[in-house]
Design an enzyme around this catalytic site. Structure first.
Site, short mmCIF file in Angstrom:
data_model
loop_
_atom_site.label_atom_id
_atom_site.label_comp_id
_atom_site.label_asym_id
_atom_site.label_seq_id
_atom_site.Cartn_x
_atom_site.Cartn_y
_atom_site.Cartn_z
N HIS A 156 0.83 -1.21 0.00
CA HIS A 156 0.00 0.00 0.00
C HIS A 156 0.87 1.26 0.00
CE1 HIS A 156 -3.30 -2.72 1.34
NE2 HIS A 156 -2.32 -3.26 2.05
N GLU A 192 9.66 8.51 -16.84
CA GLU A 192 8.30 9.00 -17.10
C GLU A 192 7.86 8.66 -18.53
OE1 GLU A 192 7.52 13.07 -15.14
OE2 GLU A 192 9.69 12.88 -15.25
#
Ligand code: ARG
Length: 464
Positions: free
Chosen positions: A155, A290
């Site tokens: 998480h 990216e």
């Protein structure tokens, strides 16, 4: 006059020509198209379907065209629609009637199926060594950071202590599956559609085994001619496999981007693999990661577009299928652009283990170890879990870590705590003692690194 002009009384509308042509993008199949034609001509000659003299003229003519295309001396034209008709027309211009015999017992449906299959096979074969090189770069980095303790996350919350080596090896294992997926794909597609003709085979005594062998299709000719000209599964499978590979690269990119933020600073990318900002002088941006993450979207899109083209097509060939090539070219080009740059970025990145270690101190990632300690002293695990939860709560209130607590403080919670608890809570020990198969302990990461290196060697050998 078009190759297929015989039945027509009128010229094709200019806009129809524009819509219909594929030469603007399928010209990159020229090598495969020529190889396919040469194999077909050889077979026609051997079977006595065309004279041997014609075969010799065709072979020489095709060799000449190949050399001229490679030398940039050939101009393809949309008048001839696609790569198949461009080359056939050129051949006939050069050698006359023999050129007109080449298309006996063959169709363009045949040609596009065989050319495209060979192209995909070749490209996938060239992508595999790029993945292996990325895995080698991961081994080089992992080897140096087998003792570098960092928080492992679930998480995106700090969870348990791992090492940087183990984290990198997780990716190396994904890339093993990517390699074997591509190998499986190559293996499955390695059968020849050539000789399917338009769809229904032919009345000529062709030898499909011969052309399959000549073109390196190890599994021989495809079993059914309708399937032969209709099948684009291999292109879909190729793009599915490339999508999964890109998904792995994209997840990795996401972590690279996080890791080089000031919030983490686990790594610093080399200047050669970073970019700056036009206004903010301090910026060093992870554009490579990216862009790889971004380009993953376009590879998925390529897969979706061909899946959508193929759904609902009746057998056998339909012109819709001309839309198969651009997405496949794009997916392959994208992966081939991304992989070596990504590898360079990994190989040159500077790892900052001290920052990983500092992060490991916060977030109580040794809480499970603390519960395991009590469990090993005799407390049932579920009770130990609650007891440590209580400890963590008190630590958050007082701004302390578990190992900041004194033995006296610990004993007020449970008498089972003894002096050896501090060794059990030490982060290095916590990582080192996770020696179960596949864990972060050094013996285990060494085993993993060796496994990946053996994998690389075995698959490199297979490629040769
Ligand atoms: N350019 C076509 C393609 O890429 C080749 C096959 C054409 N076949 C036909 N029957 N029109 O699919």
């Amino acid at each position: 006059m078009k190759l297929w002009g015989g039945r027509f009384q009128k010229e094709t509308d200019e806009l129809v020509n524009e819509l219909n042509e594929s030469i603007s993008f399928d010209q990159r199949l020229y090598r495969q198209d020529i190889a396919g034609s040469k194999a077909h001509a050889e077979m026609l000659g051997k079977q006595g379907i065309i004279p041997q003299d014609d075969v010799a003229a065709i072979q020489a003519g095709l060799d000449g065209i190949l050399a001229d295309v490679e030398a940039g001396k050939v101009e393809f034209t949309t008048d001839n629609e696609d790569i198949h008709m461009n080359i056939e027309t050129l051949l006939t211009q050069r050698i006359g009637d023999a050129g007109k015999r080449l298309h006996t017992a063959r169709s363009r449906n045949d040609q596009v199926a065989v050319d495209f299959r060979m192209y995909v096979r070749e490209e996938l074969q060239s992508i595999i060594p790029e993945i292996l090189d990325l895995q080698a770069a991961l081994c080089e980095q992992a080897e140096q950071y087998q003792d570098a303790v960092m928080p492992g996350y679930t998480h995106l919350q700090r969870a348990q202590p791992i090492t940087f080596a183990q984290h990198l090896m997780a990716y190396a294992n994904m890339f093993c599956r990517d390699v074997t997926r591509l190998e499986d794909c190559i293996d499955r597609m390695n059968e020849s559609p050539l000789g399917s003709c338009a769809l229904a085979g032919t009345t000529y005594p062709i030898d499909r085994q011969m052309t399959a062998a000549a073109l390196g299709f190890t599994k021989g000719p495809m079993m059914n001619t309708l399937d032969g000209v209709s099948d684009r599964d291999y292109a879909l499978e190729c793009m599915s496999d490339l999508s999964i590979l890109m998904m792995h690269l994209s997840r990795f990119s996401e972590e690279i981007i996080l890791w080089c933020s000031w919030e983490f600073k686990y790594i610093e990318l080399d200047d050669a693999y970073s970019t700056g900002s036009s206004i903010m002088p301090q910026k060093k941006n992870p554009d490579v990661a990216e862009l790889v993450r971004g380009k993953t979207g376009r590879v998925y899109g390529d897969l979706m577009s061909l899946l959508t083209v193929m759904k609902g097509l009746p057998l056998a060939y339909n012109k819709d299928m001309q839309e198969d090539k651009e997405p496949v070219f794009d997916a392959i080009d994208t992966v081939r652009m991304c992989l070596p740059v990504f590898t360079g970025m990994i190989r040159t990145m500077r790892v900052l283990p001290q920052n990983m270690r500092a992060a490991a101190n916060k977030g109580f990632i040794n809480a499970t170890d603390c519960a395991d300690y009590l469990t090993k002293k005799g407390m049932p695990f579920r009770d130990a879990y609650t007891t440590v939860g209580d400890l963590v709560y008190h630590c958050t209130e007082s701004g302390k870590t578990l190992e900041d607590l004194t033995l006296e403080e610990l004993k007020t919670i449970s008498p089972l705590f003894e002096e050896d608890v501090f060794a059990a809570l030490n982060m290095e020990n916590c990582a080192a003692q996770r020696a179960s198969f596949g864990g972060p302990a050094k013996a285990e990461t060494t085993r993993q690194i060796n496994y990946i290196r053996d994998f690389i060697a075995a698959h490199q050998a297979q490629e040769e």
